[in-house]
Design a protein around this motif. Structure first.
Motif, PDB file in Angstrom:
ATOM      1  N   ILE A   1     -10.310 -54.678 -33.409  1.00 50.40           N
ATOM      2  CA  ILE A   1      -9.705 -56.002 -33.248  1.00 50.40           C
ATOM      3  C   ILE A   1     -10.722 -56.976 -32.658  1.00 50.40           C
ATOM      4  O   ILE A   1     -10.834 -58.123 -33.114  1.00 50.40           O
ATOM      5  CB  ILE A   1      -8.436 -55.914 -32.383  1.00 50.40           C
ATOM      6  CG1 ILE A   1      -7.349 -55.162 -33.150  1.00 50.40           C
ATOM      7  CG2 ILE A   1      -7.950 -57.296 -31.970  1.00 50.40           C
ATOM      8  CD1 ILE A   1      -6.133 -54.809 -32.321  1.00 50.40           C
ATOM      9  N   ALA A   2     -11.475 -56.531 -31.666  1.00 49.58           N
ATOM     10  CA  ALA A   2     -12.493 -57.396 -31.058  1.00 49.58           C
ATOM     11  C   ALA A   2     -13.559 -57.768 -32.078  1.00 49.58           C
ATOM     12  O   ALA A   2     -14.014 -58.929 -32.127  1.00 49.58           O
ATOM     13  CB  ALA A   2     -13.120 -56.693 -29.859  1.00 49.58           C
ATOM     14  N   THR A   3     -13.955 -56.825 -32.906  1.00 51.87           N
ATOM     15  CA  THR A   3     -14.958 -57.092 -33.936  1.00 51.87           C
ATOM     16  C   THR A   3     -14.434 -58.116 -34.942  1.00 51.87           C
ATOM     17  O   THR A   3     -15.153 -59.046 -35.322  1.00 51.87           O
ATOM     18  CB  THR A   3     -15.342 -55.790 -34.660  1.00 51.87           C
ATOM     19  OG1 THR A   3     -15.826 -54.857 -33.696  1.00 51.87           O
ATOM     20  CG2 THR A   3     -16.412 -56.029 -35.701  1.00 51.87           C
ATOM     21  N   LEU A   4     -13.179 -57.961 -35.356  1.00 47.14           N
ATOM     22  CA  LEU A   4     -12.584 -58.929 -36.285  1.00 47.14           C
ATOM     23  C   LEU A   4     -12.510 -60.319 -35.655  1.00 47.14           C
ATOM     24  O   LEU A   4     -12.767 -61.324 -36.323  1.00 47.14           O
ATOM     25  CB  LEU A   4     -11.181 -58.475 -36.706  1.00 47.14           C
ATOM     26  CG  LEU A   4     -11.136 -57.311 -37.693  1.00 47.14           C
ATOM     27  CD1 LEU A   4      -9.700 -56.841 -37.891  1.00 47.14           C
ATOM     28  CD2 LEU A   4     -11.747 -57.715 -39.015  1.00 47.14           C
ATOM     29  N   ALA A   5     -12.185 -60.370 -34.371  1.00 47.13           N
ATOM     30  CA  ALA A   5     -12.128 -61.661 -33.680  1.00 47.13           C
ATOM     31  C   ALA A   5     -13.500 -62.321 -33.647  1.00 47.13           C
ATOM     32  O   ALA A   5     -13.627 -63.532 -33.865  1.00 47.13           O
ATOM     33  CB  ALA A   5     -11.583 -61.470 -32.265  1.00 47.13           C
TER      34      ALA A   5
ATOM     35  N   LEU B   1      -8.843 -42.374 -27.268  1.00 46.19           N
ATOM     36  CA  LEU B   1      -9.934 -42.669 -28.191  1.00 46.19           C
ATOM     37  C   LEU B   1      -9.439 -43.528 -29.354  1.00 46.19           C
ATOM     38  O   LEU B   1     -10.104 -44.509 -29.737  1.00 46.19           O
ATOM     39  CB  LEU B   1     -10.548 -41.364 -28.718  1.00 46.19           C
ATOM     40  CG  LEU B   1     -11.697 -41.506 -29.702  1.00 46.19           C
ATOM     41  CD1 LEU B   1     -12.865 -42.250 -29.051  1.00 46.19           C
ATOM     42  CD2 LEU B   1     -12.158 -40.144 -30.190  1.00 46.19           C
ATOM     43  N   ALA B   2      -8.275 -43.201 -29.880  1.00 49.06           N
ATOM     44  CA  ALA B   2      -7.715 -43.990 -30.981  1.00 49.06           C
ATOM     45  C   ALA B   2      -7.432 -45.420 -30.514  1.00 49.06           C
ATOM     46  O   ALA B   2      -7.719 -46.382 -31.236  1.00 49.06           O
ATOM     47  CB  ALA B   2      -6.445 -43.333 -31.507  1.00 49.06           C
ATOM     48  N   GLU B   3      -6.858 -45.573 -29.331  1.00 45.01           N
ATOM     49  CA  GLU B   3      -6.597 -46.912 -28.798  1.00 45.01           C
ATOM     50  C   GLU B   3      -7.890 -47.702 -28.615  1.00 45.01           C
ATOM     51  O   GLU B   3      -7.954 -48.886 -28.919  1.00 45.01           O
ATOM     52  CB  GLU B   3      -5.884 -46.815 -27.441  1.00 45.01           C
ATOM     53  CG  GLU B   3      -4.420 -46.554 -27.521  1.00 45.01           C
ATOM     54  CD  GLU B   3      -3.772 -46.596 -26.146  1.00 45.01           C
ATOM     55  OE1 GLU B   3      -4.416 -46.181 -25.161  1.00 45.01           O
ATOM     56  OE2 GLU B   3      -2.626 -47.046 -26.060  1.00 45.01           O
ATOM     57  N   THR B   4      -8.906 -47.038 -28.127  1.00 44.54           N
ATOM     58  CA  THR B   4     -10.197 -47.687 -27.913  1.00 44.54           C
ATOM     59  C   THR B   4     -10.794 -48.154 -29.238  1.00 44.54           C
ATOM     60  O   THR B   4     -11.316 -49.273 -29.339  1.00 44.54           O
ATOM     61  CB  THR B   4     -11.166 -46.728 -27.197  1.00 44.54           C
ATOM     62  OG1 THR B   4     -10.567 -46.298 -25.977  1.00 44.54           O
ATOM     63  CG2 THR B   4     -12.486 -47.401 -26.907  1.00 44.54           C
ATOM     64  N   LEU B   5     -10.709 -47.323 -30.249  1.00 44.69           N
ATOM     65  CA  LEU B   5     -11.241 -47.706 -31.561  1.00 44.69           C
ATOM     66  C   LEU B   5     -10.462 -48.865 -32.162  1.00 44.69           C
ATOM     67  O   LEU B   5     -11.051 -49.759 -32.787  1.00 44.69           O
ATOM     68  CB  LEU B   5     -11.218 -46.492 -32.505  1.00 44.69           C
ATOM     69  CG  LEU B   5     -12.243 -45.409 -32.190  1.00 44.69           C
ATOM     70  CD1 LEU B   5     -12.021 -44.186 -33.085  1.00 44.69           C
ATOM     71  CD2 LEU B   5     -13.648 -45.939 -32.364  1.00 44.69           C
ATOM     72  N   ILE B   6      -9.154 -48.871 -31.971  1.00 43.72           N
ATOM     73  CA  ILE B   6      -8.346 -49.984 -32.468  1.00 43.72           C
ATOM     74  C   ILE B   6      -8.724 -51.268 -31.741  1.00 43.72           C
ATOM     75  O   ILE B   6      -8.906 -52.322 -32.367  1.00 43.72           O
ATOM     76  CB  ILE B   6      -6.838 -49.677 -32.318  1.00 43.72           C
ATOM     77  CG1 ILE B   6      -6.435 -48.581 -33.303  1.00 43.72           C
ATOM     78  CG2 ILE B   6      -5.995 -50.935 -32.540  1.00 43.72           C
ATOM     79  CD1 ILE B   6      -5.038 -48.037 -33.087  1.00 43.72           C
TER      80      ILE B   6
END
Length: 59
Positions: free
Chosen positions: A18-22, A9-14
């Motif tokens: 990152i995708a949102t920032l991109a 879950l933590a990896e998915t949120l990270i």
């Protein structure tokens, strides 16, 4: 919740962050390019008008 599920879950949120920032970065870049294109169009129109004015003044 198990540690493995928590880690996934933590990896998915990270990854989502990152995708949102991109996406935001690309949207900002696109906006800057649109502004630059608009400025160039205005500059081209001004120069065209100046050239037309000079051309017709010579006739």
């Amino acid at each position: 919740m198990s540690r493995k599920k928590s880690f996934v879950l933590a990896e998915t949120l990270i990854a989502l962050s990152i995708a949102t920032l991109a996406i935001f970065f690309l949207l900002d870049l696109q906006s800057q390019q649109r502004q630059q294109i608009t400025r160039l169009k205005i500059q081209i129109n001004r120069q065209r008008t100046q050239l037309e004015t000079k051309f017709y003044a010579q006739k």
